[in-house]
Enzyme design. Structure first.
Site, mmCIF file in Angstrom:
data_model
loop_
_atom_site.group_PDB
_atom_site.id
_atom_site.type_symbol
_atom_site.label_atom_id
_atom_site.label_comp_id
_atom_site.label_asym_id
_atom_site.label_seq_id
_atom_site.Cartn_x
_atom_site.Cartn_y
_atom_site.Cartn_z
ATOM 1 N N SER A 16 4.226 4.785 -5.441
ATOM 2 C CA SER A 16 4.386 4.760 -6.898
ATOM 3 C C SER A 16 5.856 4.554 -7.221
ATOM 4 O O SER A 16 6.432 3.552 -6.814
ATOM 5 C CB SER A 16 3.829 6.045 -7.519
ATOM 6 N N HIS A 34 1.152 1.947 -7.722
ATOM 7 C CA HIS A 34 0.921 2.168 -9.150
ATOM 8 C C HIS A 34 1.695 1.120 -9.939
ATOM 9 O O HIS A 34 2.921 1.197 -10.053
ATOM 10 C CB HIS A 34 1.385 3.560 -9.573
ATOM 11 N N ASP A 84 -1.188 11.790 -6.220
ATOM 12 C CA ASP A 84 -2.164 10.779 -5.808
ATOM 13 C C ASP A 84 -2.003 10.470 -4.324
ATOM 14 O O ASP A 84 -0.889 10.312 -3.827
ATOM 15 C CB ASP A 84 -1.958 9.503 -6.639
#
Length: 387
Positions: free
Chosen positions: A203, A231, A327
């Site tokens: 991310s 992401h 995540d």
């Protein structure tokens, strides 16, 4: 010129622990909206609201921001031109580039990362969209908070009472998490099953980390499929795949629903879709999912890891790189339960040690390594060394 500089009572208290934010955007509507969002948070405030990159360069040393939110398209001096000039005047400034979702702006955002920007955020394309963009608000505030906290971590901070949540339920993490030493989490031994796929989740800070990693794992890519969930919004993932192809000198593309997963290919989850894998007869195929966000993300890492564990069982080698949130941790537990392995990036080399930190603290990692050591370790593991 349109310049707004914060100077309550003529000066700002040097003991103020709140993050100092500079907002630079040629739209008065967007400047005002972002400034109000920031001022509504108890752990940050706006030190300057500026219209052009030239104004940002002129004022950055004087207002001394921790974080700058920098638009790309502005009169007099655009964001990509202002960025290196701002960093030259304040080397530790955290800059978040803000741009609308166009291919040109995605390319510029990637260039900005190479010039020293810490991250980017896509802006809604119109003032009307801005007004309803709760996702944009949440993501922007989180990026300011976490990236600013990382910068502050290297500085001595006066001790004082912790900040409390603002009225109305604002969610605040005013202080950076305490560093976690290697002895504070458990490492698992590498499993005996030979890996058959490499799955990577990342991310904030991920694009830079991925570029560095793929240049070092050519022998792995040549013999095994590589699946990446970063992401990112649509358009940005298209550009990411192109950059990964150039960096690795191997084929890389946004994954297509139903395509067969093959060795020698890098598959990138497209923005706005979750990427899973599934068995289809004798083949393993990509399965894209347009369902709701998972962990506030779409694409999310957990669906990739969970589906890979279901398909390849103990043959999954998963890597969790820099990023906010948790995540990848739940999916990583599935990977480990199936007999696979997890490597996490260490805190020192992560832009934000959220995702890899969550995996490390969950006790599911076989190794927690600096970014520069992950590639060589993967090459050894895929070559049979699982010590």
């Amino acid at each position: 010129m349109s310049v707004a500089l914060a100077a309550p009572n003529g000066a700002i208290d040097a003991r103020d622990e709140r993050l100092r934010v500079m907002v630079v955007d040629d739209s008065a509507v967007i400047r005002g909206l972002i400034s109000r969002w920031i001022e509504a948070e108890p752990d940050m405030f706006v030190v300057a609201s500026l219209r052009t990159g030239r104004e940002a360069v002129e004022h950055v040393a004087r207002v001394d921001p921790d974080v700058g939110v920098l638009d790309i398209e502005m009169p007099e001096l655009d964001g990509i031109s202002a960025l290196p000039l701002m960093l030259a005047k304040k080397r530790d400034l955290v800059v978040i580039m803000a741009s609308t979702l166009t291919r040109r702006n995605a390319e510029i955002s990637f260039k900005a990362l190479s010039l020293g920007a810490a991250d980017y955020i896509p802006k809604p394309e119109s003032a009307r969209e801005i007004g309803a963009a709760e996702t944009f608000r949440r993501d922007l505030i989180q990026k300011i908070r976490h990236l600013g906290a990382r910068r502050r971590r290297a500085k001595p901070v006066p001790h004082g009472p912790p900040l409390v949540p603002a009225p109305g339920g604002a969610h605040v993490s005013p202080r950076p998490p305490a560093p976690v030493s290697a002895g504070q989490f458990t490492r698992r031994p590498f499993g005996a099953t030979a890996p058959r796929v490499l799955a990577i989740g990342s991310s904030t800070g991920g694009p830079q980390a991925l570029m560095a990693l793929v240049t070092e794992i050519g022998p792995v890519i040549d013999r095994f499929p590589v699946l990446i969930t970063q992401h990112m919004p649509p358009t940005f993932t298209t550009i990411l795949a192109e950059h990964l192809a150039r960096a690795s000198k191997r084929p890389a593309h946004e994954a297509v629903d139903g395509e067969t997963v093959k060795a020698g290919q890098i598959y990138v989850a497209p923005g706005g879709k979750h990427m899973r894998v599934a068995r289809h007869g004798a083949d393993i195929v990509v399965a894209l999912d347009d369902g709701p966000q998972i962990n506030f993300c779409k694409p999310a890492v957990d669906p990739l890891f969970q589906s890979a564990a279901a398909v390849w069982r103990g043959g999954v080698m998963a890597v969790v790189l820099t990023g906010m949130g948790t995540d990848g941790m739940r999916g990583g537990k599935d990977v480990v339960s199936a007999g696979g392995n997890i490597i996490a990036q260490d805190e020192a080399t992560s832009v934000v040690w959220g995702m890899p930190g969550a995996a490390a603290q969950a006790g599911i990692c076989a190794a927690v390594l600096p970014l520069g050591q992950i590639g060589p370790k993967l090459v050894r593991v895929f070559s049979g060394d699982r010590s």
